[in-house]
Design a protein around this motif. Structure first.
Motif, mmCIF file in Angstrom:
data_model
loop_
_atom_site.group_PDB
_atom_site.id
_atom_site.type_symbol
_atom_site.label_atom_id
_atom_site.label_comp_id
_atom_site.label_asym_id
_atom_site.label_seq_id
_atom_site.Cartn_x
_atom_site.Cartn_y
_atom_site.Cartn_z
ATOM 1 N N GLY A 5 12.382 -1.802 24.248
ATOM 2 C CA GLY A 5 10.271 -3.112 24.030
ATOM 3 C C GLY A 5 10.106 -3.037 22.907
ATOM 4 O O GLY A 5 9.023 -3.929 22.353
ATOM 5 N N MET A 6 9.749 -1.705 22.674
ATOM 6 C CA MET A 6 9.058 -1.268 21.445
ATOM 7 C C MET A 6 9.103 -1.819 20.421
ATOM 8 O O MET A 6 8.538 -2.984 19.217
ATOM 9 N N ASN A 7 10.664 -2.429 20.262
ATOM 10 C CA ASN A 7 11.511 -3.354 18.720
ATOM 11 C C ASN A 7 11.400 -4.645 19.117
ATOM 12 O O ASN A 7 10.691 -5.738 18.442
ATOM 13 N N ASP A 8 10.756 -5.502 21.207
ATOM 14 C CA ASP A 8 11.183 -6.889 20.706
ATOM 15 C C ASP A 8 9.677 -7.401 20.205
ATOM 16 O O ASP A 8 10.015 -8.002 20.289
ATOM 17 N N CYS A 9 8.827 -6.643 20.552
ATOM 18 C CA CYS A 9 7.182 -6.947 20.542
ATOM 19 C C CYS A 9 6.644 -6.592 19.546
ATOM 20 O O CYS A 9 5.851 -6.596 18.223
ATOM 21 N N ALA A 10 7.929 -5.693 18.636
ATOM 22 C CA ALA A 10 6.996 -5.377 16.639
ATOM 23 C C ALA A 10 6.914 -6.674 16.032
ATOM 24 O O ALA A 10 7.412 -8.159 16.159
ATOM 25 N N PRO A 11 5.763 -7.053 14.935
ATOM 26 C CA PRO A 11 5.494 -8.103 15.122
ATOM 27 C C PRO A 11 7.139 -8.849 13.716
ATOM 28 O O PRO A 11 6.509 -10.265 13.651
ATOM 29 N N TRP A 12 7.389 -8.174 12.926
ATOM 30 C CA TRP A 12 7.620 -8.423 12.201
ATOM 31 C C TRP A 12 9.350 -8.969 12.626
ATOM 32 O O TRP A 12 10.297 -9.373 11.828
ATOM 33 N N LYS A 13 9.730 -8.645 14.223
ATOM 34 C CA LYS A 13 10.953 -9.289 14.500
ATOM 35 C C LYS A 13 10.461 -8.941 15.873
ATOM 36 O O LYS A 13 11.820 -8.992 16.501
ATOM 37 N N VAL A 14 10.024 -10.261 16.653
ATOM 38 C CA VAL A 14 9.458 -10.595 17.495
ATOM 39 C C VAL A 14 10.810 -10.933 18.747
ATOM 40 O O VAL A 14 11.471 -12.247 17.971
ATOM 41 N N VAL A 15 10.873 -10.411 19.211
ATOM 42 C CA VAL A 15 11.839 -11.258 20.717
ATOM 43 C C VAL A 15 11.476 -11.631 21.627
ATOM 44 O O VAL A 15 10.329 -10.981 21.988
ATOM 45 N N PRO A 16 11.024 -13.717 21.862
ATOM 46 C CA PRO A 16 10.134 -13.267 22.548
ATOM 47 C C PRO A 16 10.514 -13.155 24.200
ATOM 48 O O PRO A 16 11.140 -12.691 24.582
ATOM 49 N N ILE A 17 9.175 -13.599 24.973
ATOM 50 C CA ILE A 17 9.064 -12.504 26.290
ATOM 51 C C ILE A 17 10.084 -13.234 26.873
ATOM 52 O O ILE A 17 10.417 -12.614 27.651
ATOM 53 N N GLU A 18 10.310 -15.074 26.966
ATOM 54 C CA GLU A 18 11.717 -15.018 27.672
ATOM 55 C C GLU A 18 13.214 -14.861 27.409
ATOM 56 O O GLU A 18 13.714 -14.493 28.849
ATOM 57 N N GLU A 19 12.972 -14.511 26.492
ATOM 58 C CA GLU A 19 14.116 -13.588 25.830
ATOM 59 C C GLU A 19 14.388 -12.110 26.055
ATOM 60 O O GLU A 19 15.433 -11.597 26.699
ATOM 61 N N PHE A 20 13.495 -12.029 25.908
ATOM 62 C CA PHE A 20 13.224 -10.312 26.255
ATOM 63 C C PHE A 20 13.713 -10.147 27.598
ATOM 64 O O PHE A 20 14.542 -9.194 27.940
ATOM 65 N N GLU A 21 12.763 -11.244 28.462
ATOM 66 C CA GLU A 21 13.568 -11.327 30.338
ATOM 67 C C GLU A 21 14.729 -11.412 30.516
ATOM 68 O O GLU A 21 15.440 -10.785 31.596
ATOM 69 N N THR A 22 15.074 -12.700 29.873
ATOM 70 C CA THR A 22 16.929 -12.197 30.180
ATOM 71 C C THR A 22 17.857 -11.634 29.704
ATOM 72 O O THR A 22 18.385 -11.122 30.043
ATOM 73 N N ASN A 23 17.306 -11.111 28.424
ATOM 74 C CA ASN A 23 18.346 -9.546 27.879
ATOM 75 C C ASN A 23 17.821 -8.676 28.699
ATOM 76 O O ASN A 23 19.239 -8.125 28.968
ATOM 77 N N LEU A 24 17.202 -7.852 29.399
ATOM 78 C CA LEU A 24 17.020 -7.153 30.546
ATOM 79 C C LEU A 24 17.463 -7.852 31.465
ATOM 80 O O LEU A 24 17.786 -6.686 31.449
ATOM 81 N N LEU A 25 17.163 -9.116 32.274
ATOM 82 C CA LEU A 25 18.199 -8.713 33.250
ATOM 83 C C LEU A 25 19.430 -8.907 33.215
ATOM 84 O O LEU A 25 20.423 -8.111 34.175
ATOM 85 N N GLY A 26 19.733 -9.711 31.303
ATOM 86 C CA GLY A 26 21.618 -9.142 31.417
ATOM 87 C C GLY A 26 22.128 -7.896 31.381
ATOM 88 O O GLY A 26 23.017 -7.602 31.985
#
Length: 176
Positions: free
Chosen positions: A64-85
């Motif tokens: 999550g720390m890199n998912d929310c980094a401003p220069w490489k944001v993983v949108p929260i919906e994608e973060f959720e899908t990835n984490l569920l996967g």
């Protein structure tokens, strides 16, 4: 008990001594660190099938720390899908997910700071996913809040005090 740590640099920075500390505190434990600095949940999802084949009794995730980094944001919906996967591949019932510690915004140089306001939705997502999936959430904030300072000089990573608090949170979660 085989314990696999999987995630980003918050785990990747844990050294042999930290793993030995966990192994000493948890009866019959062997800890394997499969974390890589810079990883986000997209990287984790690509590797989840391989990690799932490791002979682990417990997986501990820190993403999550890199998912929310401003220069490489993983949108929260994608973060959720990835984490569920990732949880689906590993088995939620044998997986714990770390909530991310607050960052020290003042220590971070330059305009692309990780902000606690950007981190909060990712932690909320982790909480919701764990509530509904059967994965265990390890809330680290009670372990960090009484400590100061617990950040490395970059304001994001943990210093020795923070790393030790993280290990206590992991150990106590496993021993419940």
């Amino acid at each position: 008990m085989n314990i696999v740590l999987f995630g980003d640099s918050l785990f990747a920075r844990l050294k042999k001594g930290h793993l030995n500390q966990l192994e000493s505190a948890i009866t019959n434990a062997t800890v394997h660190n499969c974390a890589t600095g810079g990883f986000n949940t997209s990287d984790g999802l690509r590797r989840a099938a391989f990690i799932a084949n490791l002979p682990a009794d417990r997986f501990i995730l820190c993403f999550g720390m890199n998912d929310c980094a401003p220069w490489k944001v993983v949108p929260i919906e994608e973060f959720e899908t990835n984490l569920l996967g990732i949880l689906s591949a590993l088995g939620a019932e044998r997986t714990s997910v770390i909530t991310l510690p607050q960052v020290n915004e003042e220590l971070q140089p330059g305009p692309n700071k990780r902000l606690n306001s950007l981190l909060a939705p990712y932690n909320h997502c982790i909480e919701q996913i764990c509530t509904h999936s059967g994965a265990t959430r390890i809330d680290t904030n009670p372990y960090f809040s009484p400590l100061e300072p617990y950040h490395a000089s970059d304001g994001v990573h943990l210093n020795e005090i923070g790393e030790n608090a993280l290990l206590v949170a992991i150990r106590e979660s496993i021993q419940r």
